[in-house]
Design a protein around this motif. Structure first.
Motif, PDB file in Angstrom:
ATOM      1  N   UNK A  32      35.028  44.825  40.701  1.00 54.32           N
ATOM      2  CA  UNK A  32      36.076  45.745  41.101  1.00 54.32           C
ATOM      3  C   UNK A  32      35.932  46.257  42.509  1.00 54.32           C
ATOM      4  N   UNK A  33      34.678  46.559  42.873  1.00 52.04           N
ATOM      5  CA  UNK A  33      34.446  47.103  44.210  1.00 52.04           C
ATOM      6  C   UNK A  33      34.893  46.104  45.275  1.00 52.04           C
ATOM      7  N   UNK A  34      34.669  44.808  44.991  1.00 54.56           N
ATOM      8  CA  UNK A  34      35.131  43.779  45.927  1.00 54.56           C
ATOM      9  C   UNK A  34      36.638  43.850  46.094  1.00 54.56           C
ATOM     10  N   UNK A  35      37.316  44.246  45.016  1.00 53.31           N
ATOM     11  CA  UNK A  35      38.775  44.288  45.043  1.00 53.31           C
ATOM     12  C   UNK A  35      39.290  45.540  45.753  1.00 53.31           C
ATOM     13  N   UNK A  36      38.387  46.325  46.301  1.00 51.06           N
ATOM     14  CA  UNK A  36      38.802  47.414  47.186  1.00 51.06           C
ATOM     15  C   UNK A  36      39.024  48.758  46.522  1.00 51.06           C
TER      16      UNK A  36
ATOM     17  N   UNK B 225      44.119  44.306  40.745  1.00 56.77           N
ATOM     18  CA  UNK B 225      43.421  44.175  42.030  1.00 56.77           C
ATOM     19  C   UNK B 225      42.402  43.042  41.903  1.00 56.77           C
ATOM     20  N   UNK B 226      41.735  43.014  40.749  1.00 56.23           N
ATOM     21  CA  UNK B 226      40.754  41.949  40.524  1.00 56.23           C
ATOM     22  C   UNK B 226      41.444  40.601  40.303  1.00 56.23           C
ATOM     23  N   UNK B 227      42.526  40.596  39.552  1.00 57.58           N
ATOM     24  CA  UNK B 227      43.290  39.359  39.326  1.00 57.58           C
ATOM     25  C   UNK B 227      43.687  38.734  40.666  1.00 57.58           C
ATOM     26  N   UNK B 228      44.221  39.573  41.548  1.00 53.53           N
ATOM     27  CA  UNK B 228      44.693  39.066  42.839  1.00 53.53           C
ATOM     28  C   UNK B 228      43.529  38.550  43.690  1.00 53.53           C
ATOM     29  N   UNK B 229      42.394  39.230  43.554  1.00 54.64           N
ATOM     30  CA  UNK B 229      41.190  38.802  44.263  1.00 54.64           C
ATOM     31  C   UNK B 229      40.746  37.419  43.762  1.00 54.64           C
ATOM     32  N   UNK B 231      42.651  35.109  42.379  1.00 51.94           N
ATOM     33  CA  UNK B 231      43.641  34.128  42.834  1.00 51.94           C
ATOM     34  C   UNK B 231      43.363  33.718  44.279  1.00 51.94           C
ATOM     35  N   UNK B 232      43.047  34.719  45.098  1.00 50.03           N
ATOM     36  CA  UNK B 232      42.791  34.478  46.510  1.00 50.03           C
ATOM     37  C   UNK B 232      41.467  33.718  46.708  1.00 50.03           C
ATOM     38  N   UNK B 233      40.425  34.241  46.060  1.00 53.35           N
ATOM     39  CA  UNK B 233      39.056  33.737  46.156  1.00 53.35           C
ATOM     40  C   UNK B 233      38.966  32.268  45.717  1.00 53.35           C
ATOM     41  N   UNK B 234      39.635  31.949  44.572  1.00 52.60           N
ATOM     42  CA  UNK B 234      39.537  30.592  44.022  1.00 52.60           C
ATOM     43  C   UNK B 234      40.695  29.715  44.505  1.00 52.60           C
ATOM     44  N   UNK B 235      41.464  30.241  45.454  1.00 52.96           N
ATOM     45  CA  UNK B 235      42.603  29.501  46.017  1.00 52.96           C
ATOM     46  C   UNK B 235      43.514  28.931  44.933  1.00 52.96           C
ATOM     47  N   UNK B 347      36.916  33.333  38.757  1.00 53.85           N
ATOM     48  CA  UNK B 347      36.417  34.440  39.564  1.00 53.85           C
ATOM     49  C   UNK B 347      34.914  34.581  39.451  1.00 53.85           C
ATOM     50  N   UNK B 348      34.325  33.796  38.537  1.00 54.06           N
ATOM     51  CA  UNK B 348      32.886  33.902  38.306  1.00 54.06           C
ATOM     52  C   UNK B 348      32.519  35.364  38.028  1.00 54.06           C
ATOM     53  N   UNK B 349      33.172  35.913  37.060  1.00 52.90           N
ATOM     54  CA  UNK B 349      33.025  37.329  36.740  1.00 52.90           C
ATOM     55  C   UNK B 349      32.100  37.493  35.541  1.00 52.90           C
ATOM     56  N   UNK B 350      31.179  38.439  35.638  1.00 51.72           N
ATOM     57  CA  UNK B 350      30.234  38.698  34.542  1.00 51.72           C
ATOM     58  C   UNK B 350      30.987  39.199  33.309  1.00 51.72           C
TER      59      UNK B 350
END
Lengths: 403, 403
Positions: A32-36, B225-229, B231-235, B347-350
């Motif tokens: 989450x923190x990465x997401x701002x 916010x994380x979803x969008x991250x 999408x962006x991160x994994x292109x 997203x390689x999310x824990x």
């Protein structure tokens, strides 16, 4: 009730896991923190606001710790606070403060915006004859600044105190990709109640009725797209004191003597910067109107009301009329506030356009039966309003004429 | 009631005067149109929406033409629609849909956002045991696009229809300097009512109670916010159909058979693009919950409820507990929706982070007395919900444990 956290924020105060082991290993895991979204900043903010909100709560608010809903008892039978409605009608309004938020963000003056927000919804609500009960706010920011958020929320609570309603809920959203840098937006929501048979009805307005105008405190919260254009166009400086912005005891739109000291914030116009004058909070008429309506509850001497917002006096007053009457307004019957003359001059704006966009000094209208006009004006003056007799109702077709 | 125009717009449909004579002469005079507010576009929009709103109005809504407030009768004594409250408590909520608006703006898919908006407030409201009555929306846009606004408003009305509440007010604001190009924001306000003695109270939750989980329809409106991250991160491509986004009859979180056809929009996951899956509207549980609560009105078999939003299941369910009980949740008792596995992988999310941010497939929880657990689950299933028994209440200290 608990105030919701900025968008998508985990409600837990624990920090999100970082660099947790993952299948792909080499890739850093997203949090989450990465997401701002900065949780710590928000937590500090939230600690300071609970007590601010509680100050607006009367005995009819039911405590709901941890809940995301506000609870308010409509009927209330305890002594001292007894309220009972026979055929209650809920009245609900929502509004924002337009691009006044943008001017405030530019000038970094936030302590009036919450009062504006409450005013815009509550002044619409009392037009129906309703008594405001509860208020909720939605504040969205590009980035959480806890000092700014605290100021905004305190001013919302102050607006609720002035309007006599309980701030029982709200939402704060941090939305970095949506708002421009440093910008914010606010929406307010008010609910009131009126006995069905006392709800305002335009059919009551009759020829002979008198139109009372209550002074505005300034530009209020409409016309700011044009205000900002004038500022830009005439290269005005927001932090400068302009001599022609100040008038003889008029710029705050009310007589100093009549105003109860604790009711609304005072705004002496002298020595105020342009930004301060333009950001003068919108006057909240709820207390004066509710007290006046209560005094004349049985006789129903008020036949209509209007909150003067976008469209100016004519376009708002017209909504209080039925199609058998006109309102004839004498435009010279009240003093135009210096801020409007200032804007007109610097923007080179036509008189008609001014009157269509701005309140020009009258923020609220009350249409009263002629035999009670003086008594109602006296009562409103004692409540702290500056009152002008600005026109009368004549036979017609539902129009407002200004001369 | 009349819908308010974009910020600061004169209510009159006449065009503002242009080039009117002025003192300085040479200077062109400023008008509203110069300030960027397009009235014609807004007028066309407003003509199309009145009928949409009316469809959500039952007999308790009082017509208020020209008024800026919505009126709703609380007590209503006519046959067929008789409602009377002995000690009514108003329940009010506000919420937005977070940065899901930004994803929608990017994908140009707006027809679910209004349902999301209604869901976020109304699902919070029913947690208190309340029945939703009225809803108001605030929509702010960078620039008015009447097609987009029409779609948004229709979807708000559709959400209100699903939730069984009347859309009695709203505000549309055009704020060019505040929002980024093409962006928008929405806030929703819901008011409901509950009899004081039937309001939910965490003290009712006791050891032995069963926790039922109601399937979500997808990501709902938290964690974007994380979803969008991701999408962006994994292109990731929003308009692409990813095979691993679709699961065996699970992606819309409910069994096809059980869902009443007219209740909520169907979202077959197969063939859906990433954007379509991510923008699946939040499920509105109001109808199922109100009907179930009404059936068990006397026995009070429901001891607590939770709407799973930001913070995930644990952080939301914990607010329904008192400090003498824990909720023990079996995380394997319901299928995690494919969209969450997809986001986690890309997203390689824990795992812990996933559960703290997303609903993972359970959008709403109902805590019931053990002897009625099966009957309540059956009732909810017949109402169209996909119901899982996900845990139980044990002696404790107010914690939620997932295993």
């Amino acid at each position: 009730m608990a105030r919701k956290a900025p968008t998508s924020r985990p409600a837990s105060s624990e920090k999100p896991a970082r660099d947790a082991p993952s299948a792909s290993g080499a890739q850093r895991s997203l949090t989450y923190a990465d997401a701002g979204v900065d949780l710590d900043t928000y937590d500090e903010f939230i600690d300071t606001v609970d007590s601010v909100l509680k100050r607006t709560h009367g005995p009819r608010v039911i405590s709901n710790p941890g809940g995301f809903a506000g609870l308010f008892r409509l009927d209330y039978n305890e002594r001292l606070f007894k309220r009972n409605y026979k055929d209650p009608v809920l009245v609900a309004c929502t509004d924002g403060v337009g691009t006044k938020v943008s001017l405030a963000a530019k000038a970094r003056i936030f302590d009036g915006l919450g009062i504006d927000l409450v005013a815009m919804s509550v002044n619409d609500l009392i037009v129906q004859g309703a008594e405001p009960l509860i208020f909720l706010d939605y504040i969205a920011v590009e980035k959480v600044d806890k000092r700014v958020l605290g100021t905004l929320l305190k001013s919302v609570a102050e607006g609720c105190r002035i309007a006599g309603c309980a701030l029982i809920g709200g939402e704060t959203a941090e939305m970095p990709g949506v708002y421009r840098s440093g910008e914010l937006d606010m929406a307010g929501f008010a609910v009131g109640v009126v006995e069905l048979k006392r709800a305002m009805n335009s059919k009551r307005v009759q020829p002979g009725d008198v139109v009372l105008g209550l002074a505005s405190s300034g530009v209020h919260s409409n016309g700011y797209s044009l205000v900002r254009k004038v500022v830009e166009h005439a290269k005005l400086e927001l932090d400068r004191v302009y001599p022609d912005l100040t008038g003889p005891d008029l710029a705050d739109g009310r007589s100093k003597k009549a105003q109860p000291p604790s009711n609304q914030p005072s705004n002496p116009a002298r020595e105020q910067t342009l930004a301060q004058v333009l950001l003068t909070p919108t006057r909240i008429y709820a207390d004066s109107i509710v007290r006046t309506m209560r005094k004349y509850r049985v006789k129903q001497v008020v036949s209509g009301m209007a909150h003067i917002t976008g469209g100016g006096l004519a376009d708002n007053l017209v909504r209080a009329l039925n199609d058998k009457v006109d309102a004839r307004i004498d435009a010279s019957s009240w003093p135009v506030l210096p801020v409007f003359k200032f804007l007109q001059k610097h923007g080179n704006i036509a008189e008609d356009e001014m009157r269509r966009v701005f309140n020009m000094g009258i923020g609220y209208c009350v249409i009263v039966k002629p035999t009670f006009a003086e008594a109602v004006a006296d009562k409103l003056t004692r409540c702290g309003e500056k009152v002008y007799t600005i026109g009368k109702i004549v036979k017609g077709t539902g129009k407002v004429t200004l001369s």
